[in-house]
Motif scaffolding. Structure first.
Motif, PDB file in Angstrom:
ATOM      1  N   LEU A 340     -38.846 117.791  18.711  1.00 30.00           N
ATOM      2  CA  LEU A 340     -39.055 119.204  18.372  1.00 30.00           C
ATOM      3  C   LEU A 340     -39.453 119.995  19.619  1.00 30.00           C
ATOM      4  O   LEU A 340     -38.898 121.063  19.906  1.00 30.00           O
ATOM      5  CB  LEU A 340     -40.134 119.331  17.300  1.00 30.00           C
ATOM      6  CG  LEU A 340     -40.489 120.759  16.871  1.00 30.00           C
ATOM      7  CD1 LEU A 340     -39.301 121.425  16.191  1.00 30.00           C
ATOM      8  CD2 LEU A 340     -41.708 120.756  15.954  1.00 30.00           C
ATOM      9  N   LYS A 341     -40.406 119.471  20.373  1.00 30.55           N
ATOM     10  CA  LYS A 341     -40.846 120.142  21.599  1.00 30.55           C
ATOM     11  C   LYS A 341     -39.716 120.222  22.613  1.00 30.55           C
ATOM     12  O   LYS A 341     -39.525 121.239  23.283  1.00 30.55           O
ATOM     13  CB  LYS A 341     -42.041 119.396  22.201  1.00 30.55           C
ATOM     14  CG  LYS A 341     -43.313 119.515  21.371  1.00 30.55           C
ATOM     15  CD  LYS A 341     -44.429 118.655  21.948  1.00 30.55           C
ATOM     16  CE  LYS A 341     -45.684 118.756  21.099  1.00 30.55           C
ATOM     17  NZ  LYS A 341     -46.752 117.845  21.582  1.00 30.55           N
ATOM     18  N   LYS A 342     -38.948 119.149  22.722  1.00 29.37           N
ATOM     19  CA  LYS A 342     -37.840 119.108  23.682  1.00 29.37           C
ATOM     20  C   LYS A 342     -36.796 120.172  23.357  1.00 29.37           C
ATOM     21  O   LYS A 342     -36.353 120.923  24.242  1.00 29.37           O
ATOM     22  CB  LYS A 342     -37.206 117.715  23.661  1.00 29.37           C
ATOM     23  CG  LYS A 342     -35.965 117.593  24.539  1.00 29.37           C
ATOM     24  CD  LYS A 342     -35.393 116.172  24.452  1.00 29.37           C
ATOM     25  CE  LYS A 342     -34.109 116.052  25.282  1.00 29.37           C
ATOM     26  NZ  LYS A 342     -33.566 114.662  25.222  1.00 29.37           N
ATOM     27  N   PHE A 343     -36.421 120.278  22.074  1.00 27.66           N
ATOM     28  CA  PHE A 343     -35.332 121.177  21.706  1.00 27.66           C
ATOM     29  C   PHE A 343     -35.787 122.630  21.552  1.00 27.66           C
ATOM     30  O   PHE A 343     -34.964 123.545  21.719  1.00 27.66           O
ATOM     31  CB  PHE A 343     -34.635 120.674  20.438  1.00 27.66           C
ATOM     32  CG  PHE A 343     -33.913 119.374  20.639  1.00 27.66           C
ATOM     33  CD1 PHE A 343     -33.001 119.222  21.673  1.00 27.66           C
ATOM     34  CD2 PHE A 343     -34.150 118.279  19.810  1.00 27.66           C
ATOM     35  CE1 PHE A 343     -32.334 118.016  21.876  1.00 27.66           C
ATOM     36  CE2 PHE A 343     -33.494 117.080  19.994  1.00 27.66           C
ATOM     37  CZ  PHE A 343     -32.583 116.948  21.035  1.00 27.66           C
ATOM     38  N   THR A 344     -37.049 122.854  21.251  1.00 24.80           N
ATOM     39  CA  THR A 344     -37.516 124.241  21.224  1.00 24.80           C
ATOM     40  C   THR A 344     -37.490 124.838  22.627  1.00 24.80           C
ATOM     41  O   THR A 344     -37.214 126.025  22.804  1.00 24.80           O
ATOM     42  CB  THR A 344     -38.946 124.335  20.644  1.00 24.80           C
ATOM     43  OG1 THR A 344     -39.809 123.422  21.335  1.00 24.80           O
ATOM     44  CG2 THR A 344     -38.966 124.045  19.160  1.00 24.80           C
TER      45      THR A 344
END
Length: 455
Positions: A340-344
């Motif tokens: 989630l953090k990577k793609f946000t």
């Protein structure tokens, strides 16, 4: 005028003058000093290409020991400089000693101008070659660092994953062959890279080869290399993956997809620790750490006559079983948060979070595609999200009923997927057997799986 820097060191002022006059017409920079003690504090010594160094500086001394001492001092400060020793007292043993200490050449006084210029020219060529070698080594090291860079991490703290990592840390310190098994998408290549990273070969290259994507006709060329003219498209000599991995780690993924003929050739290379390029008869020794991976039951393939038992013994000194995501209790949400953090960040959607109901949905799902499926699921959810909260309906998860004949496929791709899935299930994941049942080649089956996003 050659762009090179030359330093002349001799206590005889006449020698210094003569050499300065001779060399200044050939080389751009010539510096002369009469006291060797200046070497210790000489500025930018490492920038010089050649030093002409006298062997005797004290009156009445002709042993050459003074010159050898200063030769060693120069090489300590600037080991790449080409040093030419000069003396009026020629002796073979003295010349040999100087060369053993690292001198590039030896000149007798009085010298012949043409011979001295030829000697200096050779020393300069040697210096240029050493520079090129150093540059190539630096490029090689940089290339290894780039190749070995891995932006993926082993994420999770479950008991089953920690058990695997503990085994990996023990195995990595040895040089034994490792077989990594586990379902598709569990992260077998990440485990292989972890073995390499923790091994004594971690400063060397890690070469990964997807055996399922190599056509049968190109197997030998890809792994062992070829020489120019050995077949139609062989326009130049080429090293194979074994040579490229020499000194490092070779990772052969999907090892179960090899034909029996290819298995025999691979076994020979592993046993003999040598390879022969296609079109050549010269054996080339190779030093590699071999790691293989598969998602099929190799023992069953051996029993069915589809995999060589002696090859299995060779690659299976230590086996590492990577657990499926459904057995990694607690890691699902940790991985989901990581992606989630990577793609946000990637898609410019800061502030996204997963609500409780969605978390429960992710936890309840069996993840047949494992970590790879979770990664794609999170990426799709972030891309399609319209608010700051990801809800259960934002996560499109497949179920077994969604891939069955009863659902009534509407497209050829859906029908292909059903047929391929059923064939693989009936053959326990064996690509070769499934391909034979479907009436297509193993390479075609593999390509279709890639196209359908199942590899």
């Amino acid at each position: 005028m050659v762009d090179a820097k030359i330093l002349v060191i001799d206590d005889n002022k006449s020698v210094l003058s003569a050499l300065e006059i001779l060399l200044q017409f050939e080389y751009k920079w010539v510096k002369a000093i009469s006291n060797p003690n200046q070497i210790s504090s000489f500025p930018d010594l490492q920038d010089y290409d050649i030093v002409l160094l006298d062997m005797n500086f004290s009156a009445g001394v002709n042993s050459g020991n003074e010159g050898l001492y200063w030769l060693r001092e120069i090489r300590k400060k600037a080991p790449q400089i080409s040093v030419i020793m000069m003396t009026a007292y020629g002796a073979v043993d003295l010349a040999v000693k100087a060369l053993k200490e690292g001198a590039a050449d030896f000149v007798l006084k009085p010298w012949n101008n043409d011979k001295l210029l030829a000697t200096v020219k050779s020393a300069h060529e040697l210096r240029k070659s050493q520079k090129q070698v150093n540059q190539l080594k630096q490029k090689e090291n940089n290339l290894k660092q780039v190749i070995n860079q891995n932006s993926n991490y082993i994420i999770g703290n479950s008991r089953s994953l920690n058990t695997v990592l503990k085994l990996v840390s023990k195995v990595a310190k040895t040089d034994v062959n490792v077989l990594i098994t586990g379902e598709n998408g569990t992260g077998k290549e990440l485990i292989a890279r972890e073995v390499h990273k923790l091994s004594g070969r971690n400063n060397e290259v890690f070469i990964s080869v997807d055996m399922g994507s190599i056509a049968e006709s190109l197997f030998e060329s890809e792994l062992f290399g070829h020489i120019k003219g050995s077949f139609t498209d062989a326009k130049e000599d080429r090293a194979g993956k074994f040579e490229a991995a020499n000194g490092g780690t070779l990772f052969l993924d999907e090892i179960g997809n090899l034909s029996l003929q290819a298995q025999a050739k691979l076994l020979s290379a592993i046993q003999n620790k040598t390879i022969v390029r296609v079109g050549s008869n010269k054996t080339i020794p190779v030093d590699i750490r071999l790691i293989c991976a598969t998602n099929v039951n190799l023992e069953k393939m051996v029993a069915d006559g589809l995999f060589r038992e002696d090859l299995l013994y060779r690659i299976n000194t230590i086996r590492v079983e990577v657990p499926p995501l459904r057995e990694r209790e607690g890691d699902i949400l940790v991985l989901a948060d990581f992606y989630l953090k990577k793609f946000t960040v990637k898609y410019g959607k800061p502030g996204l979070r997963i609500n409780q109901s969605a978390q429960e949905k992710l936890m309840a799902y069996s993840w047949p595609g494992n970590v790879r499926e979770l990664l794609h699921t999170m990426e799709r959810a972030v891309i399609l999200s319209e608010g700051n909260i990801l809800k259960p309906e934002d996560f499109l998860l497949q179920t077994k009923s969604a891939i069955s004949i009863d659902t009534g496929p509407e497209t050829l791709e859906e029908m292909e997927l059903i047929m391929i899935t059923n064939a693989l299930n009936r053959n326990d994941g064996n690509y070769s057997a499934a391909a034979e049942q479907l009436g297509i080649s193993r390479q075609t089956l593999y390509n279709k799986m890639k196209k359908l996003g199942k590899e």
